[in-house]
Motif scaffolding. Structure first.
Motif, short mmCIF file in Angstrom:
data_model
loop_
_atom_site.label_atom_id
_atom_site.label_comp_id
_atom_site.label_asym_id
_atom_site.label_seq_id
_atom_site.Cartn_x
_atom_site.Cartn_y
_atom_site.Cartn_z
N ALA A 1 0.69 -1.20 -0.08
CA ALA A 1 -0.24 0.48 -0.22
C ALA A 1 0.69 1.39 0.08
O ALA A 1 0.79 2.55 -0.95
CB ALA A 1 -1.00 -0.09 1.23
N LEU A 2 2.20 1.31 1.12
CA LEU A 2 2.85 2.17 0.86
C LEU A 2 3.50 2.83 -0.15
O LEU A 2 3.58 3.81 -1.16
CB LEU A 2 3.86 2.52 1.77
N PHE A 3 3.89 1.42 -1.04
CA PHE A 3 4.65 1.50 -2.89
C PHE A 3 3.39 2.61 -3.44
O PHE A 3 3.97 2.99 -3.68
CB PHE A 3 5.25 0.65 -2.98
N LEU A 4 2.85 1.96 -3.66
CA LEU A 4 1.65 2.68 -4.41
C LEU A 4 0.66 3.46 -4.39
O LEU A 4 1.13 5.14 -5.25
CB LEU A 4 0.17 1.42 -4.87
N GLY A 5 1.05 3.79 -3.03
CA GLY A 5 -0.10 5.31 -2.72
C GLY A 5 1.32 6.65 -2.62
O GLY A 5 0.89 7.18 -3.38
N GLU B 1 -12.67 7.84 5.17
CA GLU B 1 -13.39 7.58 4.51
C GLU B 1 -12.58 7.78 3.19
O GLU B 1 -12.21 8.68 2.63
CB GLU B 1 -14.67 7.88 3.76
N ALA B 2 -11.46 6.57 2.61
CA ALA B 2 -11.41 6.81 1.40
C ALA B 2 -11.59 5.76 0.54
O ALA B 2 -12.41 4.89 0.04
CB ALA B 2 -9.86 5.67 1.56
N LYS B 3 -11.90 6.40 -1.18
CA LYS B 3 -12.30 6.21 -2.57
C LYS B 3 -11.02 5.48 -3.63
O LYS B 3 -10.64 6.78 -4.20
CB LYS B 3 -13.50 6.19 -2.84
N THR B 4 -11.72 4.49 -3.66
CA THR B 4 -10.80 4.57 -5.52
C THR B 4 -11.11 4.82 -6.91
O THR B 4 -10.87 4.57 -7.55
CB THR B 4 -9.89 3.57 -5.25
N GLY B 5 -12.22 4.56 -6.01
CA GLY B 5 -13.94 4.50 -7.87
C GLY B 5 -14.75 6.41 -7.25
O GLY B 5 -14.34 6.61 -6.58
N LEU C 1 -9.28 9.65 -4.45
CA LEU C 1 -7.75 8.72 -5.20
C LEU C 1 -7.56 9.76 -6.30
O LEU C 1 -8.37 9.70 -7.22
CB LEU C 1 -8.23 7.63 -5.97
N GLY C 2 -6.66 10.21 -6.87
CA GLY C 2 -5.99 11.21 -7.63
C GLY C 2 -7.85 12.87 -8.08
O GLY C 2 -7.25 13.22 -9.27
N VAL D 1 -12.85 17.13 1.65
CA VAL D 1 -12.24 16.55 0.89
C VAL D 1 -10.92 16.81 -0.09
O VAL D 1 -10.53 18.25 0.08
CB VAL D 1 -13.36 16.74 -0.77
N VAL D 2 -10.37 15.66 0.43
CA VAL D 2 -8.65 15.47 -0.14
C VAL D 2 -8.23 14.28 -1.30
O VAL D 2 -9.36 13.71 -1.28
CB VAL D 2 -7.80 15.66 0.77
#
Length: 365
Positions: A159-163, A296-300, A328-329, A346-347
């Motif tokens: 997770a750290l590598f990807l983030g 809360e974390a959302k990738t999509g 994400l992004g 929102v970040v």
């Protein structure tokens, strides 16, 4: 049974055995304990070692004063627990004694303090945990994640590598995520990619294959093309589709709070039942002192969930600045607009830590 002095002595010795030392220049030695965020610089190696030990002792005292068992000192030993409960009172006595010296150098309150010291110390009130805080809101915790320690380390490393490298891995991640729904092999051309993108993409795929999150992976250097297939196991799918971002947020928060020597608690993936009977999962909760923050974390797609988060913020009794939605992004300008519209902070994965630090400093002011 170990005495409290023995416990702390062993803890200090074990921690100092993990210290790192480095010569960074003429007459400049650095001693550090990276896991605790402690770093000391001195002209001589021995001075650096002593300085680091003093910093460690101060850090340990602060943790005990806050009623928090430092890593490695957790446990149910009654004597150990009793010692922690007395630590707060000990600290109070030390502070009052240091403030009692008058301008003439006489300890004006020394007799009274000595008399107090003879009395049995009263245990300091226990600090409420995040689970206690939720119960106080009428929210029941029905399940907490329990992962194997080694598995936790591997998933956190991924997770750290990807983030940390998402800016150069976004194309790979999008193709990987799309392939998860089809359960088929995917291809990605890196013919127009930068050297950094190629290096990070191939390294990340190698890591995923090494731990069997990819069942197949091949990189053809001649045409710079990746071919890979993800595992269909449920936990792998959950991690790659979004669980990694929750883990990334939680671990970055832990590292940051340790570096600031702030007593804290971080909880991830609590499954709860709200007072109205609705079941939900809280991605990340953070307690710093007496304040609680929710992430809360959302990738999509987030559009179907953002209104629900606004309502949950009210149930938790948190302000907009204490309620974070990590997308994400997400573009910073759009994140600012979403924050204003929905009453959340929102970040994105790159700036959430900076915004959190600003909020912390604002609350401390």
């Amino acid at each position: 049974m170990l005495s409290p002095v023995g416990i702390l002595t062993r803890y200090l010795e074990k921690a100092m055995a993990q210290a790192r030392y480095d010569l960074v220049g003429p007459g400049r030695f650095v001693a550090e304990l990276p896991e605790l965020g402690l770093k000391v610089e001195a002209e001589h190696l021995e001075a650096a070692r002593k300085g680091l030990q003093e910093a460690l002792e101060a850090w340990l005292l602060d943790a005990l004063r806050a009623g928090i068992a430092p890593p490695g000192l957790e446990g149910e030993d009654p004597l150990r627990a009793r010692f922690f409960s007395l630590a707060g009172e000990m600290w109070r006595l030390v502070q009052e004694g240091s403030q009692a010296v008058d301008a003439g150098g006489r300890a004006s309150g020394r007799m009274a303090e000595a008399q107090k010291a003879k009395e049995p110390p009263r245990p300091a009130p226990a600090k409420a945990s995040l689970e206690d805080w939720l119960k106080g809101l009428g929210i029941q915790v029905v399940k907490k994640p329990q992962e194997d320690e080694e598995k936790e380390k591997v998933l956190t490393r991924l997770a750290l590598f990807l983030g940390d490298r998402y800016a150069s891995l976004d194309k790979l991640y999008e193709r990987l995520k799309q392939s998860l729904s089809t359960k088929r092999q995917f291809e990605l051309s890196l013919s127009e990619a930068t050297q950094e993108e190629i290096a990070n993409s191939t390294q990340f795929c190698t890591m995923l294959k090494q731990y069997a999150l990819l069942t197949s992976y091949h990189y053809k250097s001649e045409d710079r093309r990746i071919r890979a297939k993800a595992s269909t196991e449920g936990w792998v799918q959950n991690f790659l589709t979004g669980g990694w971002l929750e883990r990334y947020v939680a671990e970055k928060l832990r590292k940051f709070l340790r570096s600031k020597n702030l007593p804290h608690e971080v909880a991830m993936g609590y499954q709860v039942v709200l007072p109205n009977g609705e079941a939900m999962e809280l991605d990340v909760l953070v307690k710093v002192g007496e304040r609680v923050y929710w992430f809360e974390a959302k990738t999509g797609d987030f559009q179907a969930h953002i209104a629900k988060y606004g309502g949950l913020k009210k149930v938790l009794g948190l302000s907009a600045k204490e309620s974070f939605l990590v997308l994400l992004g997400m573009d910073k300008a759009r994140a600012k607009e979403l924050s204003a519209l929905h009453g959340l902070t929102v970040v994105n994965q790159a700036n959430f830590l900076d915004i959190f630090q600003e909020v912390l400093e604002g609350n401390a002011a």
